[in-house]
Scaffold this active site. Structure first.
Site, PDB file in Angstrom:
ATOM      1  N   TYR A   1      54.023  58.609  48.324  1.00 56.53           N
ATOM      2  CA  TYR A   1      53.018  57.909  47.509  1.00 56.53           C
ATOM      3  C   TYR A   1      51.811  58.827  47.301  1.00 56.53           C
ATOM      4  CZ  TYR A   1      49.090  54.867  46.431  1.00 56.53           C
ATOM      5  OH  TYR A   1      47.976  54.312  45.852  1.00 56.53           O
TER       6      TYR A   1
HETATM    7  O1  LIG Z   1      43.460  53.682  50.378  1.00 59.28           O
HETATM    8  C1  LIG Z   1      44.500  53.944  49.859  1.00 59.28           C
HETATM    9  O2  LIG Z   1      44.640  54.961  49.241  1.00 59.28           O
HETATM   10  C2  LIG Z   1      45.690  53.058  49.986  1.00 59.28           C
HETATM   11  O3  LIG Z   1      45.310  51.872  50.672  1.00 59.28           O
HETATM   12  C3  LIG Z   1      46.352  51.045  51.001  1.00 59.28           C
HETATM   13  O4  LIG Z   1      47.153  51.684  51.965  1.00 59.28           O
HETATM   14  P1  LIG Z   1      46.812  51.438  53.477  1.00 59.28           P
HETATM   15  O5  LIG Z   1      45.466  51.951  53.817  1.00 59.28           O
HETATM   16  O6  LIG Z   1      47.948  51.953  54.259  1.00 59.28           O
HETATM   17  O7  LIG Z   1      46.677  49.832  53.535  1.00 59.28           O
HETATM   18  P2  LIG Z   1      47.546  48.752  54.330  1.00 59.28           P
HETATM   19  O8  LIG Z   1      48.966  48.850  54.000  1.00 59.28           O
HETATM   20  O9  LIG Z   1      46.897  47.462  54.106  1.00 59.28           O
HETATM   21  O10 LIG Z   1      47.370  49.189  55.847  1.00 59.28           O
HETATM   22  C4  LIG Z   1      46.104  49.117  56.459  1.00 59.28           C
HETATM   23  C5  LIG Z   1      46.215  49.518  57.905  1.00 59.28           C
HETATM   24  O11 LIG Z   1      46.994  48.538  58.585  1.00 59.28           O
HETATM   25  C6  LIG Z   1      48.036  49.168  59.298  1.00 59.28           C
HETATM   26  N1  LIG Z   1      49.187  48.260  59.324  1.00 59.28           N
HETATM   27  C7  LIG Z   1      49.857  47.979  58.198  1.00 59.28           C
HETATM   28  C8  LIG Z   1      50.912  47.115  58.208  1.00 59.28           C
HETATM   29  C9  LIG Z   1      51.322  46.558  59.413  1.00 59.28           C
HETATM   30  O12 LIG Z   1      52.293  45.757  59.507  1.00 59.28           O
HETATM   31  N2  LIG Z   1      50.637  46.850  60.527  1.00 59.28           N
HETATM   32  C10 LIG Z   1      49.574  47.695  60.518  1.00 59.28           C
HETATM   33  O13 LIG Z   1      48.985  47.942  61.564  1.00 59.28           O
HETATM   34  C11 LIG Z   1      48.288  50.465  58.595  1.00 59.28           C
HETATM   35  O14 LIG Z   1      48.861  51.378  59.486  1.00 59.28           O
HETATM   36  C12 LIG Z   1      46.917  50.834  58.141  1.00 59.28           C
HETATM   37  O15 LIG Z   1      46.257  51.519  59.139  1.00 59.28           O
HETATM   38  C13 LIG Z   1      47.177  50.675  49.795  1.00 59.28           C
HETATM   39  O16 LIG Z   1      48.357  50.002  50.174  1.00 59.28           O
HETATM   40  C14 LIG Z   1      47.527  51.876  48.950  1.00 59.28           C
HETATM   41  O17 LIG Z   1      48.145  51.444  47.758  1.00 59.28           O
HETATM   42  C15 LIG Z   1      46.264  52.620  48.679  1.00 59.28           C
HETATM   43  O18 LIG Z   1      46.433  53.669  47.843  1.00 59.28           O
END
Ligand SMILES: O=C(O)[C@H]1O[C@H](OP(=O)(O)OP(=O)(O)OC[C@H]2O[C@@H](n3ccc(=O)[nH]c3=O)[C@H](O)[C@@H]2O)[C@H](O)[C@@H](O)[C@@H]1O
Length: 491
Positions: free
Chosen positions: A302
């Site tokens: 991504y």
């Molecule tokens: O800032 C960005 O660029 C990205 O932000 C998000 O990605 P992410 O930060 O991974 O957001 P989440 O999927 O909501 O995850 C947030 C946090 O929760 C954690 N998480 C996620 C899912 C889960 O089941 N458990 C968990 O602890 C992840 O590891 C992460 O640290 C968006 O999904 C992306 O599309 C975007 O581009």
């Protein structure tokens, strides 16, 4: 509209007639050689007497000759004495027949291909949700500007989370907005449809279509001379890239190029603002992340496609004079958000009494994100559109240098994931069942933290919503939209 189906149908009709003629002709050659009277090797009238005797038990079946050859006045007769002529005739007849059958097969194949084309184009014609006078009227009306110095913006991904919010904000202040969205099922499309309905009530028309559809894009630019494109259509999600890598290439690379090709050829060229991602910083450890930091260590496909997007847009800026602004969004959240994101799925699971999986980084360090509230992101997007200088090219040619900008749009205060869960528990008044596991190697990065000084200086960007306040608004919306239990009983 495209008249391919009509042409195809006509061709199909001709091919059909040709087949019928060939079939009749071929049949008459096999069984009706009087057609060959004028031929130098036309055999004299003879009678073929071929006697097949078939025994079925003790019953002797009658000869089949009368059944095989029609007993009509034209029935040919070959005398047994004309053996040579007969052989020549057979040879000729069989060669001609084979030739005609070959023609028949060719015609059949052509007809089949034509039919396939007809089906394909016909189904595209029937399923295409765009085109026609009424459709053009809706597009024009939606694009109408209702304020002095306003803009007409094509918003891709308008039924998405950020796209729907930005479209509404632009429309509310009097700008013209036309949305484009393919309503794919990466997450529940009914949420996208609900956003669309909301936009409809504010007179924003969303065209159902894909950014890879060059004809549709060209048509949209034919109908409206968009001053700006807000490109938010993308395959989102960091971890899903391991499941479906092609969807990222399709939307974030191929789709982007198709859009840029259309924009570069448009006259006048629009200014483009598009969504990059904080994920481009990848394994960068220097905090907070500045736009000038290295972005050559993506941790997920991504992130790699977003990084590629930054390079691709640079190329179009350099060659064609397109005005480009790339926005690196930092984990955007809020009402009408994306169900695949952690804050959203945690809320659902907590309310349903299901466990949530909380990832933990190396050495038991909590993961952290610079969670950014949607209203702040919208301000950054609108500020980018307002400050984007015009593209300089026309007719596919660059007339002078155009701006190429990249901005971080974050909140500048990272919060750990366990803290996010605690805030949700407080707002929901339900304790979460936490399942803490080590972060799998699936594209995640340990933390993000934005330096927003460039956006502040150039866009007037100033985030004002902290996570506590933003999640309160999200939970309020969630409960009003899904109800307390999201349709499921709490265990
Ligand atoms: O800032 C960005 O660029 C990205 O932000 C998000 O990605 P992410 O930060 O991974 O957001 P989440 O999927 O909501 O995850 C947030 C946090 O929760 C954690 N998480 C996620 C899912 C889960 O089941 N458990 C968990 O602890 C992840 O590891 C992460 O640290 C968006 O999904 C992306 O599309 C975007 O581009």
């Amino acid at each position: 509209m495209d008249n391919a189906p009509l042409l195809s149908a006509r061709f199909n009709l001709c091919a059909g007639k040709l087949i019928s003629l060939l079939f009749l002709f071929s049949a008459s050659v096999s069984y009706h050689p009087f057609h060959f009277r004028k031929s130098p090797i036309t055999p004299p009238p003879t009678t073929i007497k071929i006697h097949f005797s078939i025994r079925k038990g003790n019953t002797k079946m009658p000869p089949l000759e009368d059944e095989t050859f029609p007993s009509t006045p034209g029935k040919f007769k070959i005398e047994r004495s004309h053996t040579m002529n007969r052989q020549l005739y057979r040879c000729f007849a069989s060669t001609s027949t084979m030739f005609l059958w070959a023609l028949f097969l060719i015609a059949l194949t052509a007809s089949y291909l034509s039919f396939q084309g007809f089906v394909d184009s016909g189904s595209r014609y029937l399923s295409a949700s765009w085109g026609g006078i009424q459709w053009e009227k809706q597009v024009r009306t939606s694009a109408q500007i209702h304020r002095q110095g306003g803009m007409s913006v094509l918003v891709t991904g308008a039924a998405g989370f950020v796209g729907s919010h930005v479209s509404l904000a632009l429309k509310r202040r009097g700008d013209g907005v036309v949305g484009l969205d393919n309503f794919n099922d990466y997450y529940d499309p009914s949420l996208k449809k609900a956003r669309k309905s909301l936009l409809n009530t504010h007179e924003v028309f969303i065209v159902e279509g894909d950014v890879n559809d060059a004809k549709l894009l060209a048509k949209l630019f034919d109908v409206v001379a968009f001053t700006h494109v807000m490109h938010l259509a993308a395959q989102a999600g960091v971890r899903y890239a391991m499941e479906n890598p092609q969807s990222y290439v399709h939307s974030n690379i191929a789709g982007l190029v198709t859009l840029l090709e259309t924009c570069k050829s448009a006259n006048p060229q629009p200014a483009i603002v598009w969504a990059s991602s904080s994920s481009v910083y990848g394994l960068n450890e220097k905090v907070p992340f500045s736009e000038s930091d290295r972005t050559d260590q993506p941790a997920s496909l991504y992130a790699a496609t977003k990084k590629a997007g930054e390079e691709i847009t640079h190329t179009y800026n350099h060659i064609y004079g397109l005005s480009i602004t790339g926005l690196r969004f930092f984990t955007v959240y809020g009402p009408w958000g994306r169900p695949d994101m952690a804050y959203f799925s945690f809320t659902r699971n907590i309310l349903q009494g299901k466990p949530i999986t909380v990832y933990r980084g190396k050495n038991r360090v909590d993961l952290a994100r610079d969670f950014t509230y949607i209203d702040d992101i919208v301000k950054g997007c609108v500020g980018s559109l307002d400050t984007a200088a015009k593209s300089t090219g026309s007719g596919g040619k660059k007339r002078g240098p155009a701006p190429y900008r990249i901005f971080n749009l974050g909140n500048t205060s990272p919060v750990t994931v366990p803290t996010l869960v605690s805030i949700l528990e407080r707002h929901l008044k339900v304790k979460a069942k936490r399942n803490i596991v080590d972060m799998p190697g699936n594209g995640d990065v340990p933390f993000t933290h934005a330096n927003i000084s460039s956006a502040r200086a150039e866009l007037g960007y100033k985030p004002t919503t902290d996570l506590q306040t933003g999640l309160k608004k999200f939970v309020k919306w969630y409960l009003s939209y899904y109800g307390y239990n999201h349709g499921k009983p709490v265990n």
